[in-house]
Design a protein around this motif. Structure first.
Motif, PDB file in Angstrom:
ATOM      1  N   VAL A  21      -5.389   9.804  -9.967  1.00 27.75           N
ATOM      2  CA  VAL A  21      -5.021  11.381  -8.823  1.00 27.75           C
ATOM      3  C   VAL A  21      -6.777  11.795  -9.042  1.00 27.75           C
ATOM      4  CG1 VAL A  21      -4.809  13.504  -8.511  1.00 27.75           C
ATOM      5  CG2 VAL A  21      -2.712  11.527  -8.510  1.00 27.75           C
ATOM      6  N   ALA A  22      -7.352  12.685 -10.423  1.00 28.27           N
ATOM      7  CA  ALA A  22      -8.943  13.253 -10.574  1.00 28.27           C
ATOM      8  C   ALA A  22     -10.105  13.129  -9.872  1.00 28.27           C
ATOM      9  CB  ALA A  22      -8.133  13.704 -12.029  1.00 28.27           C
ATOM     10  N   ARG A  23      -9.743  10.955  -9.795  1.00 23.02           N
ATOM     11  CA  ARG A  23     -11.183  10.389  -9.923  1.00 23.02           C
ATOM     12  C   ARG A  23     -11.023  10.227  -8.153  1.00 23.02           C
ATOM     13  NH1 ARG A  23      -9.945   8.041 -14.253  1.00 23.02           N
ATOM     14  NH2 ARG A  23      -9.037   6.485 -13.703  1.00 23.02           N
ATOM     15  N   ASP A  61      -7.815   1.750  -9.657  1.00 22.24           N
ATOM     16  CA  ASP A  61      -6.910   3.037  -8.927  1.00 22.24           C
ATOM     17  C   ASP A  61      -6.970   2.810  -7.558  1.00 22.24           C
ATOM     18  OD1 ASP A  61      -7.764   4.370 -11.586  1.00 22.24           O
ATOM     19  OD2 ASP A  61      -9.549   5.622 -11.013  1.00 22.24           O
ATOM     20  N   PHE A  62      -7.561   2.467  -7.082  1.00 24.02           N
ATOM     21  CA  PHE A  62      -7.310   1.583  -5.567  1.00 24.02           C
ATOM     22  C   PHE A  62      -6.329   0.969  -5.237  1.00 24.02           C
ATOM     23  CE2 PHE A  62     -12.191   2.581  -3.903  1.00 24.02           C
ATOM     24  CZ  PHE A  62     -12.147   3.993  -3.944  1.00 24.02           C
ATOM     25  N   SER A  63      -5.903   0.165  -6.243  1.00 21.21           N
ATOM     26  CA  SER A  63      -4.574  -0.700  -6.413  1.00 21.21           C
ATOM     27  C   SER A  63      -3.477   0.142  -6.684  1.00 21.21           C
ATOM     28  CB  SER A  63      -4.570  -1.803  -7.121  1.00 21.21           C
ATOM     29  OG  SER A  63      -4.258  -1.414  -8.526  1.00 21.21           O
ATOM     30  N   TYR A  64      -3.514   1.589  -6.780  1.00 20.64           N
ATOM     31  CA  TYR A  64      -2.163   2.241  -6.650  1.00 20.64           C
ATOM     32  C   TYR A  64      -2.526   2.476  -5.463  1.00 20.64           C
ATOM     33  CZ  TYR A  64      -2.214   2.162 -12.082  1.00 20.64           C
ATOM     34  OH  TYR A  64      -2.860   1.818 -13.206  1.00 20.64           O
ATOM     35  N   LEU A  65      -3.294   3.014  -4.570  1.00 22.60           N
ATOM     36  CA  LEU A  65      -2.854   3.324  -3.514  1.00 22.60           C
ATOM     37  C   LEU A  65      -1.936   2.563  -2.300  1.00 22.60           C
ATOM     38  CD1 LEU A  65      -5.863   6.100  -3.007  1.00 22.60           C
ATOM     39  CD2 LEU A  65      -3.857   6.025  -3.390  1.00 22.60           C
ATOM     40  N   GLY A  66      -3.070   0.892  -2.675  1.00 27.01           N
ATOM     41  CA  GLY A  66      -1.926  -0.316  -1.825  1.00 27.01           C
ATOM     42  C   GLY A  66      -3.510  -1.133  -1.953  1.00 27.01           C
ATOM     43  N   SER A  67      -3.622  -2.168  -0.396  1.00 26.59           N
ATOM     44  CA  SER A  67      -4.370  -3.904  -0.708  1.00 26.59           C
ATOM     45  C   SER A  67      -5.247  -2.874   0.395  1.00 26.59           C
ATOM     46  CB  SER A  67      -3.768  -4.464  -0.920  1.00 26.59           C
ATOM     47  OG  SER A  67      -3.206  -4.758  -1.989  1.00 26.59           O
ATOM     48  N   TYR A  68      -6.409  -2.206   0.296  1.00 26.37           N
ATOM     49  CA  TYR A  68      -6.976  -1.499   1.354  1.00 26.37           C
ATOM     50  C   TYR A  68      -8.438  -2.774   1.832  1.00 26.37           C
ATOM     51  CZ  TYR A  68      -3.556   2.311   1.668  1.00 26.37           C
ATOM     52  OH  TYR A  68      -2.519   3.082   2.342  1.00 26.37           O
ATOM     53  N   GLU A  87      -3.739  10.792   1.031  1.00 30.53           N
ATOM     54  CA  GLU A  87      -3.026  10.632  -0.125  1.00 30.53           C
ATOM     55  C   GLU A  87      -3.075  12.317  -1.155  1.00 30.53           C
ATOM     56  OE1 GLU A  87      -0.561   8.554  -2.003  1.00 30.53           O
ATOM     57  OE2 GLU A  87      -2.011   7.719  -0.596  1.00 30.53           O
ATOM     58  N   LEU A  88      -4.524  12.569  -0.885  1.00 32.84           N
ATOM     59  CA  LEU A  88      -4.980  13.754  -1.920  1.00 32.84           C
ATOM     60  C   LEU A  88      -3.510  14.943  -0.528  1.00 32.84           C
ATOM     61  CD1 LEU A  88      -8.654  13.773  -2.271  1.00 32.84           C
ATOM     62  CD2 LEU A  88      -6.513  14.007  -3.687  1.00 32.84           C
TER      63      LEU A  88
ATOM     64  N   ALA B 212      -3.903  19.443  -4.621  1.00 30.85           N
ATOM     65  CA  ALA B 212      -3.583  20.041  -3.261  1.00 30.85           C
ATOM     66  C   ALA B 212      -2.241  18.418  -3.185  1.00 30.85           C
ATOM     67  CB  ALA B 212      -4.434  20.298  -2.421  1.00 30.85           C
ATOM     68  N   PHE B 213      -2.943  17.599  -4.184  1.00 34.15           N
ATOM     69  CA  PHE B 213      -2.280  16.182  -3.832  1.00 34.15           C
ATOM     70  C   PHE B 213      -0.788  16.954  -4.422  1.00 34.15           C
ATOM     71  CE2 PHE B 213      -0.468  12.959  -6.619  1.00 34.15           C
ATOM     72  CZ  PHE B 213      -0.442  12.382  -6.191  1.00 34.15           C
TER      73      PHE B 213
END
Lengths: 253, 253
Positions: A21-23, A61-68, A87-88, B212-213
């Motif tokens: 999240v911090a990144r 990191d991105f993998s936590y958001l999904g496969s974008y 997400e943020l 915010a997150f």
DNA sequence: ATGTCTTTGTGAACGCGTGCACAAAGATAG
DNA sequence: CTATCTTTGTGCACGCGTTCACAAAGACAT
């Protein structure tokens, strides 16, 4: 509505590591720059370099958001900007209140980096009656007495504390009581807040002290025997300690 | 391990974990407060509470510095203040230069937290010729053209960057070339520096985005069905050009 | 369609930081 | 001097974050 949690993809938003999240804001900034240059896609390697991190870390990191991403190609810049923003929580407006309009508070009120990301300075609050009404960054400063109402009326959930250290905890308590659940604290004070309230602190002098530590290390690499000039330090009120000395005793001499 | 030597201030700066270093200023602050109240000794439990950390963590942190406590009693406040100060390198004077005297730079120049810990604002530098000579916080602003000489003359090894993002890297390069080896960066820019130079960044908007997150998560725990409103849509013809830029950061240059 | 080439997504190992729990150290009292 | 009580210092285990390394996925050329 109980502890409803059945409708969330679970894989997502459920467990995004704090470090990730911090990144995200870092990636978002790099992506925004690319977007403005109309770059359509970017590889993890390129983006990682731009953000100053390791590419493997970025991919994870991105993998936590999904496969974008698209293998063999990279990530679609615009799409990723939107996903991270969402997400943020930057797709919505966040009214922010700054309490303590001194040098720092005023500087923050003028800081462009806030408004540019969905954060809106909704109110400036100060304890000095003489400041009430004075416009700072185009916003009239209001008095602490009305803090409660100001927070409520503006629906503020994020507060920024830039007061002197002595007033920080009290202001914090009042903000929380008024409904604020996230606090950015610039005062050099340890704030205690109830469960459910997030506090992040930015301490300027601590940052410098950390730098000084490393600086000293670099400088004293060879001359490690000359910082002895300083007095071992006073014997203090040395309450109940006899001449026996519980003092320095050590002191690299 | 420590074969129980106990004479040398433990393993010098060799093996102090970064996380511990980051907390030392916190302990120091709490100890200073106790010192001013003439409290002679303090237990790990009390000090930990005051610093807002776990007592076991505090004891372990101190163990890296050496065995400065007395079992059954606690730590001698004055002694510990001195030891931590020395470890952090605060027993010496650190001249600091601030580059970019906008709102934030000026606020930092006026910030009392610096001077109170051995940090002395030795120079203020700005690229605007019109500012040259103008006193800020009692110090005359100097022009960027003389950056090199200013750094050298004052023996500055710690630089603070509060310029707009576009100028940050260039200023950074010049500072490093002039001999600065530690940088505190407030500009929302990823700085690249040569080996041996430390950079710490303070990014105000990132802190807010992290808040915010969490804020979104707290608020959207139940109402998680409206994020379908905005169409993400992939492969876009770069239609979004909004105010999302992060150009205006600290001050116009 | 098939093969090649690029880049993602991730399993697994590793290292750091945290917190528990307790033995050792020393103070204090008798 | 011995017993008891307090508090430190730390061994150990656990969990998070980082990094490596590679198979899977897809684009692109033929």
């Amino acid at each position: 509505m109980a502890t409803g949690r059945t409708h969330r993809p679970a894989t997502r938003s459920r467990g995004i590591p704090e470090a990730t999240v911090a990144r995200l804001p870092l990636y978002l900034r790099a992506l925004t720059a690319l977007s403005e240059r109309s770059v359509p896609t970017v590889s993890s390697e390129e983006l990682a370099t731009a953000a100053g991190v390791n590419s493997a870390k970025l991919r994870k990191d991105f993998s936590y958001l999904g496969s974008y991403g698209t293998r063999g190609v990279g990530y679609d810049v615009e799409y990723l900007v939107y996903q991270i923003s969402r997400e943020l929580g930057l797709t919505q407006d966040w009214p922010v209140a700054i309490v303590g309009i001194g040098n720092l508070g005023a500087a923050l009120a003028n800081y462009g980096g806030f408004a540019s990301r969905g954060f809106r300075v909704a109110a400036l609050i100060d304890a000095d009656p003489a400041m009430a009404g004075t416009p700072v960054a185009g916003i009239a400063v209001q008095h602490t007495d009305d803090l409660d109402r100001i927070i409520s009326d503006n629906g503020v959930s994020i507060g920024v504390i830039t007061t002197p250290p002595g007033a920080a905890q009290q202001v914090c308590d009042r903000l929380v009581a008024a409904g604020v659940t996230s606090i950015l604290n610039f005062a050099p004070t340890v704030l205690s807040v109830p469960e459910g309230v997030d506090v992040r602190k930015v301490d300027l002098s601590i940052e410098l002290q950390i730098l000084a530590f490393h600086e000293q290390r670099k400088a004293g690499e060879d001359s490690a025997a000359e910082d002895e000039g300083a007095p071992p330090m006073r014997a203090t009120p040395a309450s109940r300690k006899g001449p026996d000395g519980d003092m320095p005793a050590v002191m690299p001499a």
